[in-house]
Structures are given as structure tokens and as C-alpha cells.
Scaffold this motif. Structure first.
Motif: not given
Length: 134
Positions: A126-129, A131-134
Motif C-alpha cells: 500500500v505504501i509503495k503504491t 508513493l509511486a502515484e505521488r
């Protein structure tokens, strides 16, 4: 009515950590090992447990007891009125902090203590996703 003396209760409560708990350290270790860099106890509204400043992502690990997790929380037998007021205040503060951070452009991620303990990899995803979107 509390079953412990005032001094004994005070000693118990003083031993409870508000930061660097085992579950927070576990998540931070996983994040660091995966190559993520973050700030700890960064001075913004609510003092999130983990902050990705450049991406404006704040991560909170909420204790199941202190924030009344729907899956884990059991109301204490003793001193019920005190605990109802305390836990209710914590939950209201969580909502206020989340709202203030989001109004300031932050993404707020909140995870229950048991989620991090039992499903650290899914929390990481969830955190990786995000961060990737930001």
C-alpha cells in the motif's frame, strides 16, 4: 474503580511507549531494507510515525487498544467511563489530524497495529503504491 493503587497505575502508564514501538520499528525496518528513506516523528500536525516529506505522505500506526480497532478492541472492565472518554478523544483527534493534513495536501495512511504485525508485506505494498502515484 481501579484495582491498582495510584502509584502502581502511574508506573504502568509511564512504561507505555508513544513512539518507537515494536510494530513501528518492524515497519521502518522493512521500509529501510526495501530502499525507502523517510523521516521519523517529523514535526507536522499529529506527529506521524513515518513521513515521506518530498511526497507529502504521512503514515500512522494506530495501536489497537488506544484507537479502538474494530477487530481487536475490548473495553476494559475497570474504570470504564475514563477509558470511554480517553479512547473517544483519541479517535476524534485522529479524524481532526487526518482532515488537517489532507487539507494541507498530504496523503494520510493509517494502519492498525495488528495489520503491521501480521501483514507487513501488504502494508508495504500500500505504501509503495501511494508513493509511486505521488
Amino acid at each position: 474503580m481501579d484495582v491498582k493503587s495510584k502509584e502502581a497505575r502511574s508506573k504502568n502508564m509511564a512504561a507505555i511507549k508513544s513512539r518507537d514501538t515494536r510494530v513501528e520499528l518492524k515497519l521502518r525496518k522493512f521500509l529501510f531494507t526495501a530502499g525507502f528513506r523517510y523521516r521519523v516523528n517529523y514535526k507536522i500536525t499529529g506527529k506521524p510515525d513515518i513521513v515521506f516529506v518530498g511526497k507529502k505522505v504521512a503514515v500512522f500506526v494506530d495501536g489497537c487498544f488506544w484507537h479502538a480497532c474494530p477487530a481487536c478492541y475490548r473495553e476494559p472492565e475497570n474504570n470504564r467511563e475514563f477509558w470511554r472518554k480517553k479512547i473517544s478523544g483519541n479517535r476524534e483527534r485522529d479524524l481532526k489530524v487526518t482532515r488537517e493534513l489532507e487539507e494541507s495536501g498530504w496523503v494520510v495512511l493509517r494502519f492498525w497495529e495488528h495489520e503491521v504485525r501480521k501483514n507487513t508485506e501488504s502494508v508495504m505494498e500500500v505504501i509503495k503504491t501511494v508513493l509511486a502515484e505521488r
